[in-house]
Every structure is written in C-alpha cells, then in structure tokens.
Design an enzyme around this catalytic site. Sequence first.
Site, PDB file in Angstrom:
ATOM      1  N   LYS A 246      -6.267  -3.380  -9.369  1.00 29.63           N
ATOM      2  CA  LYS A 246      -5.200  -3.732  -8.424  1.00 29.63           C
ATOM      3  C   LYS A 246      -4.001  -2.866  -8.788  1.00 29.63           C
ATOM      4  O   LYS A 246      -3.301  -3.123  -9.759  1.00 29.63           O
ATOM      5  CB  LYS A 246      -4.842  -5.211  -8.525  1.00 29.63           C
ATOM      6  N   ARG A 266       2.381  -1.995   5.284  1.00 32.57           N
ATOM      7  CA  ARG A 266       1.743  -3.236   5.748  1.00 32.57           C
ATOM      8  C   ARG A 266       2.646  -3.997   6.702  1.00 32.57           C
ATOM      9  O   ARG A 266       2.204  -4.877   7.425  1.00 32.57           O
ATOM     10  CB  ARG A 266       1.289  -4.097   4.583  1.00 32.57           C
TER      11      ARG A 266
END
Length: 547
Positions: A246, A266
Amino acid sequence: MKFRKIVNVYEMLEKTPARLEKTDIVANLLKETPEKLVSIVIRLLLGETFPKWMDKKIGIGTQLLIKSISKVTGIKEKEINEWVREEGDVGKAVGRAVRNKKQVSFFAEELSVEEIYDTLNRIVEFEGIRSQEKKLTYLSKLFVSADEKEAIYLSRIILEKMRTGVGEGIIRDAIAKIYSVPSEKIDRAYSLVNDWGAVAKAAKNGTIDSLQIEPFRPIRVMLAQKVRNIEEGFSVVGKPCAMEYKYDGFRMQVHKVGEDVRIFTRRLDNVTEQFPFVRDSVRRNIEGDCIVEGETVGIRGDKYLPFQQISRRIKRKYNIEEMARKIPVILHLFDIVYLNGRSLLDTPFQKRREILERIVKEDEKLVLAKQIVTDSVEEGNIFYKEALNRGNEGIMMKNLNAPYQPGSRVGYMIKLKPILETLDLVIIGAEWGEGRRAHWLATFLLACKDEEGNFVPIGKVGTGITDEMFQELTDLLKDNIIYQKGKEVVLKPELVVEVGYEEIQRSPKYESGFALRFPRVLRIREDRGPDDIDTIDRIYEIYESRG
Ligand code: AMP
C-alpha cells in the site's frame, strides 16, 4: 428556461430542512426541465458550475464580482464591500446593491438558464492578460438583467458558495422517483459516467443498465475496507488472495486514447498538466487505449517522500516542470478498468492484473504495484513487514475473482496498516484566533458524514497545529467562507484533513453523537474531497472495537 424558476426552487429548498420535501421539490423541477437543460439545472441545484473533471474553472473571486456589481449598479465598490461586512454574506450584499441601484437598465431581458450557462462557458475560456477585464464585461451583462433575488443566487453560483442543502443523494432519489428506477441503479450509473444529465436521460429512456464507462470521463474509484490483521483480511477477500504494497501517495486514474493522456485524481480533478512526466511515460509505455489506476508517490534518491510534499504538486499552476524535476514521482499501477473499447469492470481482478502486466512496459516512472498471491498467513505477515520496512503505509489484500465496483467499499479489496486509525474529516466552520493568532483561523469545527451524506460535527480542533499549518489552513479556507458572525465563520464543506486523536467518546455535544479526545490535525488531504471522509458508521466501528 427562466432563471427565476430556479430561484423560486432555491428559496423553497432553503425554507425546508426536510430531506423528503427537498427531494420532491427537486423532482418537480426536473420533471419540468427540458431534456437538454437537465444536466445544467442539476448542477445549479448542487451549486457546481461545471463538473470538476472538465477542468473548467470560473476563476471569479469576490472582488471581481463586486467590481462588476459596482459597474452595473453605479454603487461604489467600497460601499458594497461595507455591506458584505454588514451582511456577512456576499450574495446578500450583491442583492442589496441591485435593490439600491442608481442606474436603471433599459431593454434588459429576463435572465434565462441558457444565457447564464453560455456566459459561464465564455468566461472560463478567458486566460492570461486582460482576461479579468473580459470576464468583467460578460459578468456585468448577466447582472444587468438580474433582479435582487436573482442577483443573490447568481453571485453564489459564480463564487461557488451555494447552500441549498441539496447533495447528490437528493438528486439521486429525485431521479429514482421520477422514473421509478431503484436508487442503487442510479448510483451505479453515476459512478460510471459522473454526469447527472446523462444519468437522468438514461433513466428516462430505460437505458440505465447499459450506460458504460468512456475514456476521458473519470469514474468513481473502488474503495477499500479496513481490517486489523491478515487473518481478518483473508476472511473478507477469500483465500488465496493478492497482496500488494500500500503505497503512501495519491491515487491516479489515467485515461489514454492514442497519444492523448489525461490524469485524474480520485476526486476527479484533472491533473494532467501537473504531471507531465507521468503523462509522457504512460504515452510511451502503455499499449492501447485504456483506463488504468495507480498510486503516485514522490521519491528522492531511493526514498519515498512524505505525502505532504507531493500533495503540493497536485494543485500546482506555475513552474510545473521545475517542480516535476524537483519532486519526481513514480506511478505504481494496480488496476485496469477499460481496454480498447471494452469495459473490464466485470473481468475478475486476477485477469485484470494479467492484462495490466501485458500492456505495460515498466520504466523508472511507471511500475506495477508489487504483488504476491498467497493463502498463507505467515507469508502474508512477512510481506506486510517487508512493505512497512520499505516505507509503505501497509498492504492491500484483494479478492482475485472480484469485479471492479466503482464508487463503493464492497470488500473486494481491503487495507491493512499499523498505526492508530486516523480519521479523514471535513472542516465546516472555524473561529478567528486571538493575539498572535488574530490573522489566522485558529479553531476548526470538524465533521464526518451521516448515512444520508450530511456533514455532522464531531469536534473542534485548535491544538497541535504548527504556524505553517495555520497559515496554510487559513489560506485554503478563506475562499470557503460562506458567512461570518463575530469571530465565527461558517465554511463550505470542502477541505479535508486527516485527524489523529486519543480516543473516541460518546457525546451529546456534537450532532454526530461522538466527540474526539485530544484531536490534532496531522495533514491536509488535498487529494480528498468531502465525499471521501469517514462516516458515522466507521466512527462507531472504531469506537466499538476499542471497547
Ligand atoms: P485509504 O486511503 O486508507 O482508504 O486506502 C486506500 C487507498 O490506498 C487507495 O485509494 C489508494 O489510493 C491507495 N493505494 C496504495 N497502494 C495501493 C494498491 N496497491 N492498491 C490499491 N490501492 C492502493
């Protein structure tokens, strides 16, 4: 369509706090709206001028607006500014100026929605020298035709400070109601196309199920649930699963058609220009037309940079190349949702990864996310440690057979990271400081999201903030001020911050029913928007899990 009609609706919406009533009001308006205007009218209700991903910015600040109003009404700017202070609201001050106008305009026609949009479309086109003057001319033309009430709302639209309490949830329910389509279907369709006009049209024509993704229209990304350990991760995503580093950066959705590449965050902001080297790398090294996703991290030497440094690049307007050289980034690709005219949303993750491996040629700017496939807890723990040792935030675990579900947190992928859970919250209010801090906003009211998407307060934070951060927060929040009363300001819920705390407590003091003990602002999350913040459900979960 007359703008007056929308103004009446704004007034009705402001009068009722009830969600169902608001939904009915919106549904009635949309029913009467000609098809070609539906998209625009919905944006006017949401208080947006253009969808963010279109990269059209009005770029009109309060002072330019006041200048234009002064020109139209013959009232001095100074006086209008005085009224802004008195009313604590630019819209109301503008309305007052129009009411007291010194010059009467003849031949002014009644304002229409079409005219407003044509004008805004022109205004966004102006750039560079003399652009302010040109904007001013067009703006003044609009206000010549506006009466008091229209002027109030028009200025709120232009400054993007509308507050009718209509969020996307209400728009969705209104469309669902008019065309008797389940809300979930509307949600799915909207996640794919991000255009309410297109969704409303499809709902009307019965084609909601066949709406598909298209390059250059960003989709809402799939989100991850949180788990506390590898075992729990397996129980959510199944065994075996994919595990990936991650990376601690920000998410990029990259669209490519031929040589044309566009990069979205995003939050669906178009940041192509800010990342010229990523664009070039994608152009060179990915084969075919595609929509891929990855995490971008800043690097120096062989070390990852803290997120805060790279976040500065996201909104950069000037010296982009210099900055890009100073803070180089690597894009770690982890998913693909579209290839050569075909949606891959329903293709299992493992297959999507294979496709990604096939079409991407890695170089120093563009790599695939480090991945293993395993069913072993032990192997998982080793991989997790390795990820952390290399400066990553943790790991992701992904269901190998799962489709890509835009816009939702369905448990097809999970995240595992060690630190105490932080919260992403939005700032909805603030207070000016005292003494040394008098020129800064110094106390901030934080909110999370309730089930219906409303922002509900969960606490105030004013400590543990450095001088630089006060300055940065003040600079960023100044534009979000809706109105001010004494030292207190009410802010448009825009700016998201990551907040650390000692404990979550039950508390009647805040509307969320919770309060944070010793909250502190860890960082500003410019890559996140109010839609991405933590929910009451999540807060309840953390509260419960900490016993
Ligand atoms: P969080 O931001 O804590 O909700 O964690 C999810 C985020 O992790 C995603 O939205 C991505 O921005 C980021 N991320 C980093 N590495 C990956 C990866 N390999 N796969 C998916 N998401 C990743």
